[in-house]
Design an enzyme around this catalytic site. Structure first.
Site, PDB file in Angstrom:
ATOM      1  N   ASP A 132      33.158 -29.254-133.319  1.00 62.84           N
ATOM      2  CA  ASP A 132      33.427 -27.881-132.894  1.00 62.84           C
ATOM      3  C   ASP A 132      33.358 -27.787-131.368  1.00 62.84           C
ATOM      4  O   ASP A 132      32.699 -28.614-130.717  1.00 62.84           O
ATOM      5  CB  ASP A 132      32.373 -26.922-133.480  1.00 62.84           C
ATOM      6  CG  ASP A 132      32.441 -26.879-134.999  1.00 62.84           C
ATOM      7  OD1 ASP A 132      33.505 -27.210-135.552  1.00 62.84           O
ATOM      8  OD2 ASP A 132      31.414 -26.527-135.611  1.00 62.84           O
TER       9      ASP A 132
HETATM   10  N1  URA Z   1      29.611 -29.921-138.535  1.00 67.26           N
HETATM   11  C1  URA Z   1      29.744 -28.740-137.891  1.00 67.26           C
HETATM   12  O1  URA Z   1      29.430 -27.692-138.420  1.00 67.26           O
HETATM   13  N2  URA Z   1      30.221 -28.769-136.636  1.00 67.26           N
HETATM   14  C2  URA Z   1      30.575 -29.906-136.000  1.00 67.26           C
HETATM   15  O2  URA Z   1      31.001 -29.854-134.850  1.00 67.26           O
HETATM   16  C3  URA Z   1      30.425 -31.122-136.692  1.00 67.26           C
HETATM   17  C4  URA Z   1      29.935 -31.102-137.964  1.00 67.26           C
END
Ligand code: URA
Length: 246
Positions: A110
């Site tokens: 993310d």
């Molecule tokens: N899980 C998430 O919620 N966000 C990420 O960036 C990676 C794994």
């Protein structure tokens, strides 16, 4: 996204390399100006490997980008994509000479997450690493906004079900510290569902406030690699990667 592939039809390889247009191809084949390993070829659909074979068009050698593999420490605020109209991408963090054709991040973090991202222009290998059948382990360091009780590891081990009903494979949770209002943990998952870690903790009843990927497919994020920095994988590391995924 451009998937880098060095095994393909002869006409496709030549056109993609910019050595001829589709129309010129026919003429070049007819006038016997295309050779593979020194032999004149006339079948445009012949499958070639541009890494292994010497392909020439009117004497000019077809050169494809060498395979590149990087391990990058993504900072928060940067998107794991090849391009974005609003935000800086992981490709923007690469030096110009490392931004080779077809380079892409293997999987996503993310925008507000940090940590280990592998990049390559070997599309098939990257794609295989992401395929669910390979169950590639990913470990995250996580901070959450409330206490994690002793029942939490079993909750994750039993396979978390998201609030929307989606179920996850067993995950391994280690609580590093726990108190009301703030806890720290490490979690290992073998899938890559969208926002998976955040949703798993949400299903447990706490909110993730910080997320950092610290390992992926056997690679560890080294302390010596500051946020925003990256390094090339060594030949030995590439060999291991290929052993499992090529
Ligand atoms: N899980 C998430 O919620 N966000 C990420 O960036 C990676 C794994």
């Amino acid at each position: 996204m451009v998937w880098y592939n060095h095994i393909m039809r002869l006409d496709k390889a030549i056109i993609e390399a910019g050595l001829a247009s589709r129309r010129q191809m026919k003429q070049l084949l007819r006038s016997q100006q295309i050779t593979v390993d020194g032999q004149v070829v006339q079948r445009p659909g012949q499958i070639v490997d541009s890494h292994l074979q010497d392909i020439r068009v009117a004497g000019q050698k077809l050169v494809t980008a060498k395979e590149s593999y990087f391990l990058l420490n993504k900072p928060a605020g940067v998107v794991s994509a090849c391009s974005d109209s609003k935000f800086q991408t992981v490709l923007d963090l690469l030096k110009e000479e490392d931004r080779v054709p077809g380079i892409f991040p293997i999987g996503r973090l993310d925008r507000d997450s940090e940590g280990l991202v592998l990049l390559t222009n070997n599309g098939p290998l990257g794609f295989r690493m992401l395929h669910p059948k390979h169950h590639v382990d990913k470990t995250y360091y996580v901070e959450v906004n409330d206490a994690l009780h002793p029942d939490a590891p079993a909750f994750f081990e039993n396979g978390v079900t998201f609030l929307d009903g989606t179920s996850c494979k067993p995950a391994q949770l280690t609580i590093l510290s726990s108190q009301k209002g703030h806890s720290r943990a490490r979690v290992t998952i073998s899938e890559g569902k969208f926002h998976q870690v955040k949703k798993m903790f949400l299903a447990y009843g706490v909110k993730v406030t910080y997320l950092k990927r610290i390992s992926f497919g056997g690679f560890e994020l080294e302390d010596t690699l500051p946020a925003g920095a990256y390094r090339q994988l060594s030949q030995e590391e590439i060999k291991v990667l290929k052993k499992y995924f090529d």
